[in-house]
Design a protein around this motif. Structure first.
Motif, mmCIF file in Angstrom:
data_model
loop_
_atom_site.group_PDB
_atom_site.id
_atom_site.type_symbol
_atom_site.label_atom_id
_atom_site.label_comp_id
_atom_site.label_asym_id
_atom_site.label_seq_id
_atom_site.Cartn_x
_atom_site.Cartn_y
_atom_site.Cartn_z
ATOM 1 N N THR A 311 0.819 -1.217 0.000
ATOM 2 C CA THR A 311 0.000 0.000 0.000
ATOM 3 C C THR A 311 0.854 1.268 0.000
ATOM 4 O O THR A 311 0.361 2.329 -0.338
ATOM 5 N N HIS A 312 2.125 1.175 0.398
ATOM 6 C CA HIS A 312 3.059 2.297 0.362
ATOM 7 C C HIS A 312 4.475 1.754 0.536
ATOM 8 O O HIS A 312 4.665 0.546 0.629
ATOM 9 N N ASN A 313 5.467 2.649 0.535
ATOM 10 C CA ASN A 313 6.871 2.246 0.695
ATOM 11 C C ASN A 313 7.349 1.391 -0.481
ATOM 12 O O ASN A 313 8.233 0.538 -0.337
ATOM 13 N N PHE A 314 6.779 1.643 -1.650
ATOM 14 C CA PHE A 314 7.030 0.799 -2.818
ATOM 15 C C PHE A 314 8.513 0.762 -3.204
ATOM 16 O O PHE A 314 9.067 -0.303 -3.469
ATOM 17 N N GLU A 315 9.141 1.932 -3.239
ATOM 18 C CA GLU A 315 10.523 1.982 -3.711
ATOM 19 C C GLU A 315 11.464 1.246 -2.759
ATOM 20 O O GLU A 315 12.359 0.514 -3.207
ATOM 21 N N ASN A 316 11.284 1.409 -1.470
ATOM 22 C CA ASN A 316 12.151 0.716 -0.520
ATOM 23 C C ASN A 316 12.009 -0.803 -0.625
ATOM 24 O O ASN A 316 12.994 -1.547 -0.523
ATOM 25 N N ILE A 317 10.774 -1.265 -0.829
ATOM 26 C CA ILE A 317 10.543 -2.701 -1.008
ATOM 27 C C ILE A 317 11.258 -3.192 -2.265
ATOM 28 O O ILE A 317 11.965 -4.207 -2.257
ATOM 29 N N ALA A 318 11.104 -2.455 -3.355
ATOM 30 C CA ALA A 318 11.742 -2.845 -4.618
ATOM 31 C C ALA A 318 13.258 -2.829 -4.503
ATOM 32 O O ALA A 318 13.941 -3.743 -4.998
ATOM 33 N N ARG A 319 13.819 -1.819 -3.847
ATOM 34 C CA ARG A 319 15.276 -1.714 -3.714
ATOM 35 C C ARG A 319 15.843 -2.876 -2.900
ATOM 36 O O ARG A 319 16.930 -3.386 -3.203
ATOM 37 N N LYS A 320 15.140 -3.295 -1.859
ATOM 38 C CA LYS A 320 15.625 -4.416 -1.052
ATOM 39 C C LYS A 320 15.615 -5.707 -1.851
ATOM 40 O O LYS A 320 16.569 -6.509 -1.782
ATOM 41 N N ILE A 321 14.555 -5.945 -2.612
ATOM 42 C CA ILE A 321 14.508 -7.151 -3.443
ATOM 43 C C ILE A 321 15.597 -7.089 -4.511
ATOM 44 O O ILE A 321 16.268 -8.096 -4.798
ATOM 45 N N GLN A 322 15.795 -5.918 -5.080
ATOM 46 C CA GLN A 322 16.862 -5.731 -6.063
ATOM 47 C C GLN A 322 18.225 -6.064 -5.451
ATOM 48 O O GLN A 322 19.063 -6.728 -6.084
ATOM 49 N N GLU A 323 18.453 -5.636 -4.234
ATOM 50 C CA GLU A 323 19.717 -5.905 -3.542
ATOM 51 C C GLU A 323 19.939 -7.405 -3.345
ATOM 52 O O GLU A 323 21.055 -7.906 -3.548
ATOM 53 N N ILE A 324 18.881 -8.129 -2.987
ATOM 54 C CA ILE A 324 19.009 -9.579 -2.813
ATOM 55 C C ILE A 324 19.364 -10.254 -4.134
ATOM 56 O O ILE A 324 20.239 -11.138 -4.189
ATOM 57 N N PHE A 325 18.733 -9.862 -5.219
ATOM 58 C CA PHE A 325 19.053 -10.441 -6.523
ATOM 59 C C PHE A 325 20.478 -10.090 -6.948
ATOM 60 O O PHE A 325 21.184 -10.917 -7.541
ATOM 61 N N GLN A 326 20.934 -8.872 -6.660
ATOM 62 C CA GLN A 326 22.293 -8.486 -7.033
ATOM 63 C C GLN A 326 23.329 -9.334 -6.315
ATOM 64 O O GLN A 326 24.404 -9.600 -6.860
ATOM 65 N N GLN A 327 23.006 -9.782 -5.093
ATOM 66 C CA GLN A 327 23.910 -10.682 -4.383
ATOM 67 C C GLN A 327 24.048 -12.021 -5.094
ATOM 68 O O GLN A 327 25.027 -12.747 -4.903
ATOM 69 N N GLU A 328 23.053 -12.343 -5.927
ATOM 70 C CA GLU A 328 23.086 -13.563 -6.752
ATOM 71 C C GLU A 328 23.577 -13.269 -8.167
ATOM 72 O O GLU A 328 23.455 -14.112 -9.060
#
Length: 347
Positions: A311-328
């Motif tokens: 419902t909010h905080n969309f960018e922070n959620i996306a950035r965290k998921i992006q960070e996890i994928f970058q670790q892979e």
């Protein structure tokens, strides 16, 4: 003198956690066809821009949309494509990412055939034609009618069941270079009422954050890793959560704790984690407690796209998921999407 009409079909996400092959959600990325009548050509002229522009065949006898359109036309007494029209396709839906690109193409083809033939097919009959090609109702139903949708394939009588299960090669035959006008002329007409659906309520404050890895994953490959059978315990686990989820996503205000648990799955996501590095970390490390605004996380369809409802905080959620994928060592793109309406045909 020329005239034109526009067909617009949304992207879709299937499953939404526990609803494997059952629920779908339409999203605000679109496949748009601009069809111009009055061009001086015998066969349809196809041009293409956007996602997949370098991959899509432009021959109307090889392109999925126009092959589906010809199937619909031939089932309704038309021998060949009407002459003198062109199609420009502009596509926002990435291929092979679990966002319903093939389902959108099938629905676009059904709508194209209906419009060219002036058939005035009902939504229910259009779905029959789509299901002769796609065979799974979740994506095509959501693309056609829009919103948050549950669907199933009806149990038909033996004759209709046989008709609905003919090989896809008979519905959409491959056209060899020397094929004449009679090739594939009498396709199997779909039985009536193959699929049924219902639209669930959806809280309009909920958006979908789509995190899209930069690699493709075919649905066939993603299905190949699934088991032939499941334990009763795992099936009950999913049914319990699906029963809650279909109501919880329409409630005001949405309950993060309820929805997060209701979006868990034991039928498909655990088996696909080997195909999508980072998936286990994404679904376990990012929670409503760690990221306020988050409601739930799931694979979009067969993947590899991850869908985070929030419902909010969309960018922070996306950035965290992006960070996890970058670790892979996986690069991703992300988009904030609305739940969309169904397919349209207009001027």
């Amino acid at each position: 003198m020329t005239s034109s009409f526009i067909i617009r079909v949304p992207a879709t996400s299937a499953n939404i956690g526990p609803g494997f092959d059952v629920v779908g959600l339409s999203l605000s990325l679109y496949l748009t066809l601009t069809v111009t009548i009055g061009e001086n050509s015998t066969l349809p002229v196809i041009t293409y821009s956007g996602e997949g522009a370098d991959e899509v065949p432009l021959d109307p006898y090889r392109n999925l949309m126009t092959r589906v359109a010809l199937y619909v036309l031939r089932c309704n007494g038309f021998r060949i494509f009407p002459p003198n029209f062109s199609i420009h396709c502009d596509n926002q839906i990435p291929f092979g990412r679990g966002l319903g690109s093939s389902g959108a193409a099938v629905i676009a083809g059904v709508l194209l055939g209906d419009s060219l033939g002036k058939l005035n097919l009902s939504r229910e009959r259009m779905l029959d034609y789509a299901l002769m090609v796609e065979r799974h109702p979740d994506n095509v139903t959501a693309a056609l009618v829009g919103g948050f949708v549950g669907s199933y394939l009806r149990e038909l009588d033996p004759q209709a069941t046989e008709a609905a299960q003919v090989p896809l090669s008979e519905v959409l035959p491959e056209y060899p270079p020397d094929a004449g006008e009679d090739w594939g002329l009498s396709p199997p007409v779909p039985p009536l009422g193959i699929g049924h659906y219902v639209r669930f309520n959806w809280n309009s404050s909920i958006k979908a954050v789509a995190i899209i890895p930069r690699f493709e994953l075919s649905t066939a490959k993603a299905r190949a890793v699934l088991p032939e059978s499941y334990s009763r315990k795992d099936l009950v686990f999913n049914m319990q959560r699906l029963a809650v989820l279909t109501t919880a996503l329409g409630q005001t205000p949405p309950d993060p704790e309820l929805i997060f648990e209701a979006m868990k799955d034991r039928v498909h996501q655990p088996y696909r984690k080997t195909l999508i590095p980072g998936l286990p970390a994404v679904t376990s490390l990012i929670t409503p407690a760690s990221h306020p605004g988050l409601l739930g996380i799931c694979l979009s369809g067969a993947g590899p796209t991850i869908l985070a409802l929030a419902t909010h905080n969309f960018e922070n959620i996306a950035r965290k998921i992006q960070e996890i994928f970058q670790q892979e060592q996986i690069e991703v793109d992300w988009k904030i999407l609305e739940v969309a309406g169904g397919s349209t045909v207009g001027s």
